[in-house]
Design a protein around this motif. Structure first.
Motif, mmCIF file in Angstrom:
data_model
loop_
_atom_site.group_PDB
_atom_site.id
_atom_site.type_symbol
_atom_site.label_atom_id
_atom_site.label_comp_id
_atom_site.label_asym_id
_atom_site.label_seq_id
_atom_site.Cartn_x
_atom_site.Cartn_y
_atom_site.Cartn_z
ATOM 1 N N GLY A 129 21.097 -5.448 -16.501
ATOM 2 C CA GLY A 129 20.224 -6.356 -17.235
ATOM 3 C C GLY A 129 19.178 -7.018 -16.356
ATOM 4 N N ILE A 130 18.922 -6.461 -15.213
ATOM 5 C CA ILE A 130 17.904 -6.997 -14.314
ATOM 6 C C ILE A 130 16.538 -6.692 -14.924
ATOM 7 C CG2 ILE A 130 16.860 -6.725 -12.020
ATOM 8 C CD1 ILE A 130 19.846 -6.200 -11.067
ATOM 9 N N GLN A 131 15.727 -7.710 -15.045
ATOM 10 C CA GLN A 131 14.454 -7.581 -15.744
ATOM 11 C C GLN A 131 13.341 -6.998 -14.897
ATOM 12 O OE1 GLN A 131 14.108 -8.169 -19.104
ATOM 13 N NE2 GLN A 131 16.312 -8.284 -18.873
ATOM 14 N N LYS A 132 13.409 -7.199 -13.570
ATOM 15 C CA LYS A 132 12.302 -6.760 -12.731
ATOM 16 C C LYS A 132 12.790 -6.290 -11.373
ATOM 17 C CE LYS A 132 7.872 -8.123 -10.843
ATOM 18 N NZ LYS A 132 6.780 -9.074 -10.879
ATOM 19 N N MET A 133 12.204 -5.184 -10.926
ATOM 20 C CA MET A 133 12.389 -4.707 -9.553
ATOM 21 C C MET A 133 11.031 -4.823 -8.876
ATOM 22 S SD MET A 133 14.688 -1.256 -10.015
ATOM 23 C CE MET A 133 14.895 -0.964 -8.256
ATOM 24 N N SER A 134 11.013 -5.315 -7.649
ATOM 25 C CA SER A 134 9.758 -5.411 -6.925
ATOM 26 C C SER A 134 9.909 -4.803 -5.536
ATOM 27 C CB SER A 134 9.279 -6.861 -6.838
ATOM 28 O OG SER A 134 10.212 -7.648 -6.125
ATOM 29 N N LEU A 135 8.784 -4.390 -4.948
ATOM 30 C CA LEU A 135 8.798 -3.781 -3.622
ATOM 31 C C LEU A 135 7.433 -3.916 -2.990
ATOM 32 C CD1 LEU A 135 7.162 -0.811 -3.802
ATOM 33 C CD2 LEU A 135 9.168 -0.255 -5.142
ATOM 34 N N HIS A 136 7.401 -3.714 -1.682
ATOM 35 C CA HIS A 136 6.157 -3.664 -0.914
ATOM 36 C C HIS A 136 6.073 -2.291 -0.274
ATOM 37 C CE1 HIS A 136 5.813 -8.289 -0.143
ATOM 38 N NE2 HIS A 136 5.807 -7.982 -1.415
ATOM 39 N N LYS A 143 2.323 8.935 -0.976
ATOM 40 C CA LYS A 143 3.398 9.696 -1.611
ATOM 41 C C LYS A 143 4.419 8.745 -2.248
ATOM 42 C CE LYS A 143 6.642 13.431 -0.709
ATOM 43 N NZ LYS A 143 7.222 14.327 0.283
ATOM 44 N N ALA A 144 4.777 7.689 -1.531
ATOM 45 C CA ALA A 144 5.724 6.703 -2.074
ATOM 46 C C ALA A 144 5.108 5.957 -3.252
ATOM 47 C CB ALA A 144 6.161 5.725 -0.979
ATOM 48 N N ILE A 145 3.854 5.583 -3.142
ATOM 49 C CA ILE A 145 3.194 4.863 -4.238
ATOM 50 C C ILE A 145 3.206 5.717 -5.505
ATOM 51 C CG2 ILE A 145 0.959 3.974 -5.056
ATOM 52 C CD1 ILE A 145 0.489 3.035 -2.098
ATOM 53 N N ARG A 146 2.897 7.004 -5.382
ATOM 54 C CA ARG A 146 2.930 7.900 -6.555
ATOM 55 C C ARG A 146 4.351 8.015 -7.122
ATOM 56 N NH1 ARG A 146 -0.531 10.666 -3.203
ATOM 57 N NH2 ARG A 146 1.028 12.233 -2.669
ATOM 58 N N LEU A 147 5.356 8.092 -6.241
ATOM 59 C CA LEU A 147 6.749 8.150 -6.697
ATOM 60 C C LEU A 147 7.096 6.892 -7.491
ATOM 61 C CD1 LEU A 147 9.680 9.342 -6.655
ATOM 62 C CD2 LEU A 147 10.001 8.044 -4.531
ATOM 63 N N TYR A 148 6.757 5.742 -6.959
ATOM 64 C CA TYR A 148 7.060 4.487 -7.657
ATOM 65 C C TYR A 148 6.335 4.424 -8.999
ATOM 66 C CZ TYR A 148 8.912 3.056 -3.097
ATOM 67 O OH TYR A 148 9.618 2.988 -1.930
ATOM 68 N N GLU A 149 5.084 4.865 -9.035
ATOM 69 C CA GLU A 149 4.340 4.856 -10.297
ATOM 70 C C GLU A 149 4.993 5.774 -11.324
ATOM 71 O OE1 GLU A 149 -0.172 3.687 -8.860
ATOM 72 O OE2 GLU A 149 0.415 5.805 -8.780
ATOM 73 N N ARG A 150 5.473 6.942 -10.893
ATOM 74 C CA ARG A 150 6.154 7.864 -11.823
ATOM 75 C C ARG A 150 7.441 7.248 -12.386
ATOM 76 N NH1 ARG A 150 4.672 11.691 -7.913
ATOM 77 N NH2 ARG A 150 6.785 11.780 -7.090
ATOM 78 N N HIS A 151 7.990 6.276 -11.695
ATOM 79 C CA HIS A 151 9.220 5.619 -12.150
ATOM 80 C C HIS A 151 8.946 4.259 -12.798
ATOM 81 C CE1 HIS A 151 11.191 8.790 -9.871
ATOM 82 N NE2 HIS A 151 12.260 8.500 -10.590
ATOM 83 N N GLY A 152 7.714 4.042 -13.217
ATOM 84 C CA GLY A 152 7.391 2.861 -14.012
ATOM 85 C C GLY A 152 6.924 1.643 -13.236
ATOM 86 N N PHE A 153 6.724 1.769 -11.935
ATOM 87 C CA PHE A 153 6.212 0.643 -11.153
ATOM 88 C C PHE A 153 4.697 0.575 -11.296
ATOM 89 C CE2 PHE A 153 10.309 1.177 -9.304
ATOM 90 C CZ PHE A 153 10.668 -0.037 -8.749
ATOM 91 N N LEU A 154 4.191 -0.625 -11.360
ATOM 92 C CA LEU A 154 2.754 -0.869 -11.430
ATOM 93 C C LEU A 154 2.327 -1.646 -10.195
ATOM 94 C CD1 LEU A 154 2.526 -2.069 -15.151
ATOM 95 C CD2 LEU A 154 2.029 0.222 -14.253
ATOM 96 N N ILE A 155 1.092 -1.445 -9.789
ATOM 97 C CA ILE A 155 0.549 -2.239 -8.691
ATOM 98 C C ILE A 155 0.244 -3.625 -9.236
ATOM 99 C CG2 ILE A 155 -1.401 -2.513 -7.106
ATOM 100 C CD1 ILE A 155 -1.510 0.587 -6.964
ATOM 101 N N GLU A 156 0.844 -4.619 -8.591
ATOM 102 C CA GLU A 156 0.670 -6.003 -9.029
ATOM 103 C C GLU A 156 -0.268 -6.779 -8.112
ATOM 104 O OE1 GLU A 156 4.723 -7.414 -9.265
ATOM 105 O OE2 GLU A 156 4.864 -6.723 -11.341
ATOM 106 N N GLY A 157 -0.509 -6.241 -6.933
ATOM 107 C CA GLY A 157 -1.395 -6.936 -6.014
ATOM 108 C C GLY A 157 -1.484 -6.209 -4.686
ATOM 109 N N VAL A 158 -2.364 -6.706 -3.860
ATOM 110 C CA VAL A 158 -2.560 -6.132 -2.535
ATOM 111 C C VAL A 158 -2.627 -7.279 -1.532
ATOM 112 C CG1 VAL A 158 -4.109 -4.784 -1.068
ATOM 113 C CG2 VAL A 158 -3.783 -4.123 -3.462
ATOM 114 N N LEU A 159 -1.844 -7.162 -0.469
ATOM 115 C CA LEU A 159 -1.893 -8.125 0.631
ATOM 116 C C LEU A 159 -2.844 -7.541 1.670
ATOM 117 C CD1 LEU A 159 1.939 -8.837 0.879
ATOM 118 C CD2 LEU A 159 0.224 -10.147 -0.374
ATOM 119 N N LYS A 160 -4.026 -8.097 1.765
ATOM 120 C CA LYS A 160 -5.088 -7.559 2.618
ATOM 121 C C LYS A 160 -4.754 -7.738 4.099
ATOM 122 C CE LYS A 160 -8.382 -6.200 0.169
ATOM 123 N NZ LYS A 160 -8.472 -4.764 -0.062
ATOM 124 N N ASN A 161 -5.038 -6.678 4.872
ATOM 125 C CA ASN A 161 -4.845 -6.708 6.324
ATOM 126 C C ASN A 161 -3.470 -7.275 6.705
ATOM 127 O OD1 ASN A 161 -7.424 -5.653 6.839
ATOM 128 N ND2 ASN A 161 -8.322 -7.687 6.625
#
Length: 183
Positions: A129-136, A143-161
């Motif tokens: 029943g966990i509502q949210k998973m987050s990662l950096h 390759k990892a970003i595409r994998l996460y997107e295929r599993h329903g993760f969305l980009i929520e922000g970017v930490l610059k530099n």
């Protein structure tokens, strides 16, 4: 938390995804140090924030007791080649979410080990029943970003530099999140 083990075979390589046990502590300590030296995708330089066998043993035992923590390993014939961890939050306002992290040794990249660790973690999170998973994830790890997107993760922000790598340049960290589907 403990889950049932799963066995996968990809292009002739058979591996298991299972919950970590205290007896894995030495292998995990050695593996983490190895992986930190194989890629700059992770947060640490080799040897930084080193966790010895005892520290891993304690972490594994504590995670096994927590309903909102999950520590998984991938092993090939008993040799651990990767791991992932979901860490829940104790504060009430954050108790609905977990933070996810993963590491796979380089010589077994491409065998879907990361994909299966992620899928097992998502399945567990949804069942809990966990509502949210987050990662950096480092911006260069497409390759990892595409994998996460295929599993329903969305980009929520970017930490610059956010990270300075071995080339002396600064790179962005991509913040991603996955909301549990409404049933």
């Amino acid at each position: 938390m403990i889950i049932s083990e799963k066995i996968f075979t990809v292009r002739g390589l058979t591996y298991r995804i299972r919950s970590a046990s205290a007896s894995d502590a030495k292998q995990l300590s050695d593996l983490r140090l190895k992986i930190d030296g194989e890629t700059e995708y992770l947060d640490r330089e080799p040897g930084e924030a080193f966790l010895d066998e005892k520290a891993f043993e304690t972490l594994i035992q504590e995670d096994a007791k927590q309903s909102r923590h999950l520590f998984l390993v991938a092993d090939i014939e008993g040799k651990i080649v990767g791991f992932s961890r979901c860490e829940g939050h104790a504060l009430k306002r954050s108790a609905h979410k977990v933070t996810f992290g993963i590491a796979i040794q380089k010589d077994v990249w491409g065998y879907h080990i990361g994909k299966e660790l992620l899928a097992s973690s998502i399945e567990w999170a949804d069942q809990q029943g966990i509502q949210k998973m987050s990662l950096h994830v480092l911006e260069t790890n497409q390759k990892a970003i595409r994998l996460y997107e295929r599993h329903g993760f969305l980009i929520e922000g970017v930490l610059k530099n956010d990270k300075q790598l071995g080339d002396g340049l600064y790179y962005d960290t991509v913040v991603m999140g996955r909301q549990r589907p409404i049933s």
